[in-house]
Motif scaffolding. Structure first.
Motif, PDB file in Angstrom:
ATOM      1  N   THR A   1      17.655 -11.491 -68.730  1.00 22.91           N
ATOM      2  CA  THR A   1      18.043 -12.765 -68.115  1.00 22.91           C
ATOM      3  C   THR A   1      17.966 -12.747 -66.582  1.00 22.91           C
ATOM      4  O   THR A   1      17.322 -13.618 -65.987  1.00 22.91           O
ATOM      5  CB  THR A   1      19.433 -13.213 -68.603  1.00 22.91           C
ATOM      6  OG1 THR A   1      19.372 -13.435 -70.016  1.00 22.91           O
ATOM      7  CG2 THR A   1      19.880 -14.494 -67.929  1.00 22.91           C
ATOM      8  N   PRO A   2      18.601 -11.777 -65.906  1.00 19.16           N
ATOM      9  CA  PRO A   2      18.481 -11.797 -64.436  1.00 19.16           C
ATOM     10  C   PRO A   2      17.042 -11.591 -63.956  1.00 19.16           C
ATOM     11  O   PRO A   2      16.665 -12.146 -62.911  1.00 19.16           O
ATOM     12  CB  PRO A   2      19.405 -10.651 -63.978  1.00 19.16           C
ATOM     13  CG  PRO A   2      19.610  -9.796 -65.182  1.00 19.16           C
ATOM     14  CD  PRO A   2      19.512 -10.701 -66.364  1.00 19.16           C
ATOM     15  N   ILE A   3      16.262 -10.833 -64.699  1.00 19.33           N
ATOM     16  CA  ILE A   3      14.860 -10.631 -64.292  1.00 19.33           C
ATOM     17  C   ILE A   3      14.098 -11.939 -64.439  1.00 19.33           C
ATOM     18  O   ILE A   3      13.332 -12.347 -63.554  1.00 19.33           O
ATOM     19  CB  ILE A   3      14.193  -9.513 -65.123  1.00 19.33           C
ATOM     20  CG1 ILE A   3      14.935  -8.187 -64.923  1.00 19.33           C
ATOM     21  CG2 ILE A   3      12.718  -9.368 -64.756  1.00 19.33           C
ATOM     22  CD1 ILE A   3      14.400  -7.041 -65.771  1.00 19.33           C
TER      23      ILE A   3
ATOM     24  N   ARG B   1      26.084  -4.503 -63.994  1.00 21.03           N
ATOM     25  CA  ARG B   1      26.494  -4.673 -65.400  1.00 21.03           C
ATOM     26  C   ARG B   1      25.412  -4.297 -66.390  1.00 21.03           C
ATOM     27  O   ARG B   1      25.669  -3.705 -67.426  1.00 21.03           O
ATOM     28  CB  ARG B   1      26.915  -6.139 -65.625  1.00 21.03           C
ATOM     29  CG  ARG B   1      28.279  -6.458 -64.983  1.00 21.03           C
ATOM     30  CD  ARG B   1      28.988  -7.636 -65.642  1.00 21.03           C
ATOM     31  NE  ARG B   1      28.106  -8.710 -66.074  1.00 21.03           N
ATOM     32  CZ  ARG B   1      28.307  -9.470 -67.143  1.00 21.03           C
ATOM     33  NH1 ARG B   1      29.361  -9.254 -67.906  1.00 21.03           N
ATOM     34  NH2 ARG B   1      27.475 -10.459 -67.443  1.00 21.03           N
ATOM     35  N   LYS B   2      24.183  -4.650 -66.073  1.00 23.07           N
ATOM     36  CA  LYS B   2      23.130  -4.476 -67.074  1.00 23.07           C
ATOM     37  C   LYS B   2      22.622  -3.035 -67.170  1.00 23.07           C
ATOM     38  O   LYS B   2      21.901  -2.695 -68.103  1.00 23.07           O
ATOM     39  CB  LYS B   2      21.975  -5.444 -66.804  1.00 23.07           C
ATOM     40  CG  LYS B   2      22.395  -6.912 -66.797  1.00 23.07           C
ATOM     41  CD  LYS B   2      23.096  -7.366 -68.064  1.00 23.07           C
ATOM     42  CE  LYS B   2      23.847  -8.703 -67.951  1.00 23.07           C
ATOM     43  NZ  LYS B   2      23.048  -9.867 -67.653  1.00 23.07           N
TER      44      LYS B   2
ATOM     45  N   GLY C   1      24.401   2.856 -69.351  1.00 26.36           N
ATOM     46  CA  GLY C   1      23.727   4.122 -69.086  1.00 26.36           C
ATOM     47  C   GLY C   1      22.215   3.975 -69.081  1.00 26.36           C
ATOM     48  O   GLY C   1      21.485   4.963 -69.168  1.00 26.36           O
ATOM     49  N   GLY C   2      21.755   2.749 -68.999  1.00 30.18           N
ATOM     50  CA  GLY C   2      20.317   2.526 -68.907  1.00 30.18           C
ATOM     51  C   GLY C   2      19.636   2.374 -70.260  1.00 30.18           C
ATOM     52  O   GLY C   2      18.401   2.355 -70.352  1.00 30.18           O
TER      53      GLY C   2
ATOM     54  N   ALA D   1      18.346  -9.298 -74.287  1.00 35.26           N
ATOM     55  CA  ALA D   1      18.472 -10.638 -73.693  1.00 35.26           C
ATOM     56  C   ALA D   1      19.285 -10.571 -72.405  1.00 35.26           C
ATOM     57  O   ALA D   1      18.914 -11.164 -71.390  1.00 35.26           O
ATOM     58  CB  ALA D   1      19.131 -11.587 -74.689  1.00 35.26           C
ATOM     59  N   ALA D   2      20.369  -9.811 -72.449  1.00 41.54           N
ATOM     60  CA  ALA D   2      21.226  -9.700 -71.264  1.00 41.54           C
ATOM     61  C   ALA D   2      20.480  -9.020 -70.130  1.00 41.54           C
ATOM     62  O   ALA D   2      20.624  -9.401 -68.963  1.00 41.54           O
ATOM     63  CB  ALA D   2      22.486  -8.914 -71.620  1.00 41.54           C
TER      64      ALA D   2
END
Lengths: 565, 565
Positions: free
Chosen positions: A375-377, A435-436, A440-441, A371-372
């Motif tokens: 969200t920006p996407i 942040r997202k 480490g991906g 979700a995190a």
């Protein structure tokens, strides 16, 4: 031509593309059955289509105005807001203990999309009220909850969010509004706030402001910010609006669009406020509010895109220039690409909402991370698509698109704000690569694994589409790895194109799922997306990895056009 | 913050990037020396910057209006137009025999760019007048020329172009306005025309309309269209405005932007007109007018882009959010990309203008073919860049960009028309892949050879940039060949992305020339273009070659959002 709520399109995505169906198997959302979803979509769709959409143009032409310090809203907006409130649509996802429906955000966001498509200016009011409800549910004392939540959830009162000041926009930490402890459990809040959406109105009996401010001696920056509830009218002992608080609307902004939404400059002059959450922990509460709002804004983009596209298609069917222009290859290309992008943006938004819901229902950390990450996407891609499709809508209308009465231009003017507010799309992209990716991906790679699995599963049915998507996902995986190896300023320089590339790959993924589940229309649309939207991911990723040197290598003077220096 | 005329940037392109210097070696343009160019740019730049730019916002806020059938222009516009006229700027490229300066289009277009950046709404008046002058110079009788050209070139009178009717937009051949021979050398013209830019005003003593109409018994479609000069006031024996003609302004459009430019619905009611050129050959004359105007509109895009970019840079230097935002990688990326695109679009436009001039000076068929090939690219890419950069300007301003008083939004609203009028950008792209490739790709391949030669020459100095450009040009060559093998409807489906890809490669070419000739700033800017703009050509070409099947595979219902059918 009027807006038609896309209930069937949303229903299809919830049923076949995103794992909404899993929610009904959790305790929390046991009631969120397919039947409930269909009923909710149908009812909200009717309201959006029949009550809100007819007021959209009038709201543009007769903006909200300030009269003797009080905002008078656009014609019909007060009645329409009452209908929204009485339908329970402010509280779709709110706590049933205080009168909410307790349904998943996935449904709330679907409703938000439809209402935004119908009337963005009006929809902003319930959207911001919902954000305030979320913040109070998570951070307020029981007393504040009891006093405010029922009124907000019922839509008797509305809520606003007060962050920005003239010197503090994206840099929230620079704000200077101050609050002082009055010694009686209340605080005196003083300062000026700008860009306060629906900062006042005559559609509700009270307007509740959540205001970020500093207590005396608070640390500098974002660690010294506290959150206060500052109502327009202080609730009396019966809980009804009582005496007027010491705050006022100084002026309204004259904006490019969303004229029906009053954007206020607010002045707090020793106004009485109540602390929400702990001292100096205001940012956490604000982020609760903003996270919900960010996805909501992404859905606003989708909603306006849907409305603008419907209008453009209707025009292209009617308009004859050597045959209906919808048959002209270039016009058809524009419309088909837009339809494919609207699907992708909607699916990404609903996938994000579903992950939020799964996290809330199960506490699964992977779902929280997803979700995190999404969200920006969802916010940036949804609003980019909103602007792009509204712009396309103007273009398809030709000269008519430039004439205001047509309404195509209003969609463009209205939706243009969505890539700016609730954190500009540049800030969304920096959040994504900063942040997202700070895990480490992991969240990114887990999503990409799902995309690759989907492509594998579709190999038999849609070999060409699956192959294209597979390759794009692999390229994205490599680019993600490369980005992870870079320092932050360099990542930031490629953040926006990286976000866009990720959205294209996710869009391809959801299109492929739709092609597997749906009929000819969905297969055809997936082909359009793979042919015309996905291929641009390569250019995006080249840009994402271009680094920072070329940008620091050019002087400010040259950017301004002076190459002599 | 006010507009600064980009004289040095234009001078650099004329001196080092496009073969403007060759013009002074021809008889026709022997006077077009570098010194003349610099003087022209300086004088026109001052007028744009000091007289026109200060009126831009006022024109937006106080639109032209219709009062008792007469258009009253925005505050100060009449005086500014007089200054334009008295400077001789309407006649920069017009025939000296009738009072023009006889200078190359390259200089005229440079002037047009600066005046558009300063005040697009006002600049439209001289631009359309120039188009009328071109049409009369090429097609009118000596008598008409003698009567109209001196008045138009001096700016005492202005000119308009009357094509569009409610049922005939892009399909000009569908028009129904009729003309009847009065037997006295004049005609009676009757019909309604829409979208007539500066169809009336109080800035000139007369308004001369070139009107497309049908004679009785004329063939259907575009082969039956004739062109007529229909003045607002019929010139008397002394050549001065005499009795009023039978025409009127019915209404003005309420538009998204260019509010200072009155867009008229015109009614001709047996108005007296004079035939321009031969019967039924009106389209040829109209194309003369439109060709000039198409490049001019491309330069309008460049001009507004320059103005919007200057404003965004100035804001980004001033605005502090944890340091000046111009230092934020994402903001810098937006500004640098915009600066690189403005350079590319300007160079393409000036290269096109120079080819037009070389053709006129030498009659060289290759130059004519080049001019014809570059015109749709200059128009579409210039206006795409105009819209993209103005949109970027809004974004860089954040919330301030959405508030009208800032002025960033006005640039976006104003420039939005440029991708629509004088043939939509889709129509430009179809012209490119249709008529302009109908030479078997000769003009295209000759341009690409020049690009490849340039890359070869730059290999030593800028190996990385030269290599990138070389590869892109090779890919474009292959795509051009592939497109040539396709039938027209399929080409049309890929026309817009093909045009964009071609513009990117040409832009890279001119950037490389600038890097070879210029200082650090130009080298840095070329690097930005190669890293952030050029790489998208691959996605464009994939889209260009995607064919038509995916578009015909999707139903109109699905485009409208109905997938059930």
């Amino acid at each position: 031509m009027s807006y038609k709520a896309p209930t069937a399109q949303i229903d299809f995505i919830l049923s076949h593309v995103v794992p909404f169906g899993e929610l009904a198997r959790t305790d929390r959302f046991a009631e969120a059955t397919p039947e409930t979803a269909t009923a909710i979509l149908s009812e909200a769709g009717k309201l959006a289509q029949n009550v809100m959409a007819p007021l959209n143009w009038g709201g543009d032409q007769t903006p909200a105005r300030l009269e003797n310090g009080v905002v008078r809203s656009s014609p019909g907006f007060a009645e329409a807001f009452r209908a929204i409130a009485e339908g329970g649509w402010v509280g779709v996802s709110a706590d049933p203990e205080y009168g909410g429906m307790g349904l998943p955000q996935a449904l709330n966001m679907a409703v938000a999309e439809m209402m935004s498509g119908a009337n963005l200016a009006l929809q902003l009011n319930p959207m911001l009220t919902q954000g305030q409800i979320e913040a109070l549910e998570h951070h307020a004392s029981d007393d504040l909850k009891a006093r405010y939540l029922p009124k907000l959830i019922s839509g008797e009162w509305s809520g606003t969010m007060n962050l920005t000041e003239p010197g503090a926009g994206s840099d929230v930490g620079a704000l200077t509004t101050r609050a002082e402890d009055a010694g009686d459990g209340t605080y005196r809040v003083s300062g000026q706030k700008i860009y306060i959406t629906w900062g006042d109105s005559d559609v509700t009996a009270n307007v509740c402001h959540l205001v970020l401010a500093r207590l005396p001696g608070a640390p500098k920056g974002t660690r010294g910010i506290s959150l206060f509830m500052v109502p327009k009218f202080i609730p009396d002992d019966a809980g009804e609006p009582g005496i007027a608080n010491s705050l006022k609307v100084v002026s309204l902004e004259h904006k490019l669009g969303i004229h029906g939404s009053p954007t206020c400059v607010m002045s707090y002059e020793g106004a009485t406020g109540w602390l929400v959450g702990e001292e100096n922990k205001g940012m956490a509460a604000m982020f609760t509010m903003m996270n919900c709002a960010r996805l909501g804004v992404g859905m606003q983009g989708v909603g306006v895109a849907e409305a603008a596209l419907q209008k453009a298609v209707a025009y292209a069917v009617d308009r004859n220039q050597m045959g209906p222009i919808i048959q002209h290859p270039d016009v058809r290309r524009m419309l088909a690409t837009a339809r494919a992008e609207v699907f992708a943006a909607r699916a990404i938004g609903l996938a994000c909402a579903t992950a939020i819901d799964m996290d809330r229902a199960t506490g699964d950390a992977d779902q929280a991370a997803r979700a995190a990450f999404l969200t920006p996407i969802a916010k940036a891609y949804g609003t980019d698509v909103g602007i792009r499709v509204a712009d396309m809508g103007v273009q398809v209308h030709g000269g008519m698109g430039y004439v205001e009465e047509t309404g195509a231009a209003q969609y463009l003017r209205d939706v243009r704000i969505t890539s700016i507010y609730e954190g500009t799309n540049g800030i969304q992209a920096m959040d994504l690569v900063g942040r997202k990716l700070s895990d480490g991906g992991e969240a990114a790679m887990r999503l990409l694994d799902e995309v690759l699995d989907g492509a594998k599963a579709a190999q038999g049915a849609h070999p060409a589409l699956a192959h294209q998507l597979w390759q794009a996902a692999e390229t994205l995986r490599e680019a993600t790895q490369a980005l992870l190896d870079r320092a932050m300023p360099e990542r930031f320089a490629g953040a926006v194109p990286y976000l866009t590339a990720f959205a294209r790959v996710l869009g391809g993924h959801y299109h492929l799922r739709a092609a597997m589940a749906g009929g000819d229309g969905h297969r055809a649309l997936a082909a359009v997306f793979m042919a015309r939207v996905l291929p641009h991911h390569a250019g995006d990723l080249a840009e994402a990895l271009a680094g920072l040197d070329d940008l620091t290598g050019i002087s400010d003077a040259a950017l301004a056009g002076d190459f002599a220096a």
